[in-house]
Design an enzyme around this catalytic site. Sequence first.
Site, PDB file in Angstrom:
ATOM      1  N   HIS A  58       0.832  -1.203   0.000  1.00 53.71           N
ATOM      2  CA  HIS A  58       0.000   0.000   0.000  1.00 53.71           C
ATOM      3  C   HIS A  58       0.875   1.265   0.000  1.00 53.71           C
ATOM      4  O   HIS A  58       0.711   2.147  -0.852  1.00 53.71           O
ATOM      5  CB  HIS A  58      -0.906  -0.023   1.238  1.00 53.71           C
ATOM      6  CG  HIS A  58      -1.788   1.179   1.380  1.00 53.71           C
ATOM      7  ND1 HIS A  58      -3.094   1.203   0.957  1.00 53.71           N
ATOM      8  CD2 HIS A  58      -1.549   2.414   1.899  1.00 53.71           C
ATOM      9  CE1 HIS A  58      -3.620   2.395   1.203  1.00 53.71           C
ATOM     10  NE2 HIS A  58      -2.698   3.149   1.777  1.00 53.71           N
ATOM     11  N   GLU A  59       1.795   1.328   0.961  1.00 49.82           N
ATOM     12  CA  GLU A  59       2.646   2.526   1.035  1.00 49.82           C
ATOM     13  C   GLU A  59       3.532   2.651  -0.198  1.00 49.82           C
ATOM     14  O   GLU A  59       3.839   3.757  -0.650  1.00 49.82           O
ATOM     15  CB  GLU A  59       3.486   2.513   2.313  1.00 49.82           C
ATOM     16  CG  GLU A  59       2.684   2.474   3.629  1.00 49.82           C
ATOM     17  CD  GLU A  59       1.620   3.561   3.749  1.00 49.82           C
ATOM     18  OE1 GLU A  59       1.759   4.627   3.122  1.00 49.82           O
ATOM     19  OE2 GLU A  59       0.624   3.329   4.483  1.00 49.82           O
TER      20      GLU A  59
ATOM     21  N   HIS B  61       1.742   4.651  -2.765  1.00 51.83           N
ATOM     22  CA  HIS B  61       1.919   6.096  -2.535  1.00 51.83           C
ATOM     23  C   HIS B  61       3.321   6.533  -2.983  1.00 51.83           C
ATOM     24  O   HIS B  61       3.501   7.570  -3.617  1.00 51.83           O
ATOM     25  CB  HIS B  61       1.774   6.414  -1.043  1.00 51.83           C
ATOM     26  CG  HIS B  61       0.369   6.396  -0.524  1.00 51.83           C
ATOM     27  ND1 HIS B  61      -0.613   7.218  -1.010  1.00 51.83           N
ATOM     28  CD2 HIS B  61      -0.218   5.672   0.480  1.00 51.83           C
ATOM     29  CE1 HIS B  61      -1.757   7.007  -0.339  1.00 51.83           C
ATOM     30  NE2 HIS B  61      -1.539   6.056   0.564  1.00 51.83           N
TER      31      HIS B  61
ATOM     32  N   GLU C 209      -4.630   8.086  -2.745  1.00 52.00           N
ATOM     33  CA  GLU C 209      -5.139   6.834  -2.202  1.00 52.00           C
ATOM     34  C   GLU C 209      -5.463   5.849  -3.323  1.00 52.00           C
ATOM     35  O   GLU C 209      -5.339   4.634  -3.142  1.00 52.00           O
ATOM     36  CB  GLU C 209      -6.376   7.116  -1.342  1.00 52.00           C
ATOM     37  CG  GLU C 209      -6.779   5.990  -0.435  1.00 52.00           C
ATOM     38  CD  GLU C 209      -5.817   5.719   0.717  1.00 52.00           C
ATOM     39  OE1 GLU C 209      -4.913   6.563   0.976  1.00 52.00           O
ATOM     40  OE2 GLU C 209      -5.937   4.662   1.346  1.00 52.00           O
TER      41      GLU C 209
END
Lengths: 513, 513
Positions: free
Chosen positions: A274-275, A278, A304
Amino acid sequence: MEYTEKKPPLQEALEKFRVLDEKITHYSSLIGLADWDQKVMAPKKGRNVFAKAAGSLKTEVFKLSVSEEMGSLLETLSEQENESVLDVVTKAKVREYKTFYQKSKSIPADLFQEYAIITGQANDVWEEARDGNDFAKFLPYLEKIVEYKRKFAEIYGYENHPYDALLDEFEPGLTVEILDPLFAKLRESSINLLNRIQQQGKPTRHEIFEQSFPIDKQKEFNRLILPLIGFDLEAGRLDETVHPFAQSVNIGDVRLTTRYLENNVRSALFGTIHEAGHGIYEQQINPEFEESVLQSGTSFGIHESQSRFLENMVGRSKEFWTYFYPRLQEHFPAQLANVSLDEFYRAVNSVSPSFIRVEADELTYNLHIMLRYEIEKGLIAGEIEARDLPEIWNRKMQDYLGITPSTDTVGVLQDVHWSFGGIGYFPSYSLGNLYAAQILRTIEKDLPEFKSHIENGRFDVIHGWLKEKIHQYGKLYTPNELIVRVTGEELNADYLVEYLEKKYSEVYGLEEK
Amino acid sequence: MEYTEKKPPLQEALEKFRVLDEKITHYSSLIGLADWDQKVMAPKKGRNVFAKAAGSLKTEVFKLSVSEEMGSLLETLSEQENESVLDVVTKAKVREYKTFYQKSKSIPADLFQEYAIITGQANDVWEEARDGNDFAKFLPYLEKIVEYKRKFAEIYGYENHPYDALLDEFEPGLTVEILDPLFAKLRESSINLLNRIQQQGKPTRHEIFEQSFPIDKQKEFNRLILPLIGFDLEAGRLDETVHPFAQSVNIGDVRLTTRYLENNVRSALFGTIHEAGHGIYEQQINPEFEESVLQSGTSFGIHESQSRFLENMVGRSKEFWTYFYPRLQEHFPAQLANVSLDEFYRAVNSVSPSFIRVEADELTYNLHIMLRYEIEKGLIAGEIEARDLPEIWNRKMQDYLGITPSTDTVGVLQDVHWSFGGIGYFPSYSLGNLYAAQILRTIEKDLPEFKSHIENGRFDVIHGWLKEKIHQYGKLYTPNELIVRVTGEELNADYLVEYLEKKYSEVYGLEEK
């Protein structure tokens, strides 16, 4: 005089604006680094004093952003904007600073000061209230914060709904009018899908994740996959914190954190992916935008979408695990030897209603968000009273997820957002999912081999596409401009609804609807 | 009007000075953190751009320090200073800013600009020259730097020797007149002692350090001893870099680095103890000085005295290893099982002339410094030409240490200092040794149980004394004021001479002189 050497005012304004933008961005880079450091590296005894040092520079950035100089430069350059003598890049910079300038200037200083004091205190109070399951303790602060936010909404102005003024802070241009029908469709289909899963779904082996996964092996695996999925470790880092996050210092220095739990291998794994979503966004921004306000992602929702796309659409796909599962099994032979790829893939996508948003699965997550959205909208419209929140919260949890939180600690008090005044923030998370599904549909059209690229570990092809279509632009385009450019249409909930329906019908062996 | 509510100018000036000092210190804290981060943590691709961001804030600190506001505040407060209406703390702050203000203001902007460009380029050139053993390449830059430094010395002004003006930048108040006799005595006795060691010294088992010491075990041992010797890990960190250093962010956040080499266990061990000496000094400064210019150690020389005191006087003492050697043996049983405490202690204190300053032992180290001091003094006085340095260097190496460097790489080109204009810096290192020996004599008088405190691991008692006498004061006193307050007399070379004579006579079993 026809031949004057004096610079025309526009050229002068452009140069001054460039210098001021650069200075603000430089300072913001230092602040970003300092924030990262205090969360990840700093020894505890120095933090209080350091917060004051960082506060000095934050104050300076604020002062520069609302200075008379900024005001007059924005005025000069905005006039030019209409005559289309400025390039799109400068126009975008002016847009970014102007929004902040106007909002900041519009709030009377003493009102803002009062608000800053309340939110400064509220975080500690919220933490105590949460830990002590004592909503009444947090209530007076929440009431105050809602009151200020309602005042701010009136000051900022809006066309139809006061909540629009707050949404705009996180997702420029977004309104209740746009969001209500999107969320209505998503809510209905999600609840329906959840019910069918619970009634007819073939059980998954989700209990495999309850085994112990030694942390050093987890670290090894996370470090192995991070560069393979496209995050450049020469332009970033991976560290550990209790609450994972991504922080960009500049385009060549993007820092991620994750959290390793021995009894929950998914936490670090999907946290890291997930990170990384980003992070890759920030790493792929056009270097020409570096040292300017355009040097980061365009909105909370679009940001997001990139993390959710990588985490869910890519990272929880069958193809992803076709590529990585043998390596995961090598790292955890005892835990995974008798778990097939298919069983693992289904377990990774287990759906189960739960109290805590940040632990929710891909499907139920959006229901957590919509519940918060409805509450925030009602609070700001004056249709809901803060004191009624525990009851409203629990009722909605029962309606949407079929469970009632045992305490407010795992209910209405679970999130930090309201304590810092972040009303309007929550929708970004589901917007991310909506954007991501719409982008998925487009990338599958543009790259017919999309799935086999994942299966073959060719994440470079996928990130190349994302860079070309989205990442490189930084803040050049507003979120709505960007999604229309990329996908050819405005945000549309159908894509996420169809994606979820298709994926979870397959995972849970559901009959066609 | 007799009763005016208007603040008197002095009160106003004091408040403005406090605010300005705090702002400069806050920014310097952020710069300190940023410098640490770029050396220790930052991924490589972001560093060039980040250097510009940090440069913006450094420029701002410089501007604030030489601003008109600072000038007028210093003027107002300096006038008051003579009338002793200011407390000693404010006087010390005024002294610190005034020195910097006057020096910075005295150099014409274009001259400083030229100098900044040369030193900005010289570091890369020096690195290439060193790596390619090509002194001629570095020579034009060195000549230019010497030329600028001579100009600066004339502008700053001096009483007797132009080099005094440069010494003063690193050790306020220090002059050639003070230093020459101190160094003359130290040089003579060091050369004499070295000769006696080489002729009559009983060999040490220094080859024990040439074994392999696994790095993970070294790390374990360094982390074990760091808090035991008094460094507070809740107010600091230990990381790794090629060139170890200590960086204070604030009093509660002091960061050390060390370097682990598998085939040189001494590198990390004494590197860590050395940097801990710097670090404990910063950690023990009076918290009342925090967020002000007084919040760090008073001079390069005094700072170095604290690192050398802990590294050599404490860390290379028999008592230190009486306490720690059993633990070291536990970590490295294979390497140290057949090495007695006495053999280990003697090996730790082996003396052997070598080319490289940073690898030199406690005795020959000062000869490396004095060689550089003499060269710098001659360059600034115009008595030595830069082009003759290789020859002069090698001759002095032969005279003092009895060895001639095989190349300029390990000779005149080995140090970075001249490339950044740090002429006047080198003497600090030996000043540190001189101060340390004088402080040792005083602490041994004040704490008759000094040696048994070390033997029993009671470093808290020793650091308590250092805190009370030295550390707490930060920059309150000038180095000379401080050494007189602590030891009752000005700097005196006898203490170091006697200390070295006594210690190395015993280590090498020399006859009484």
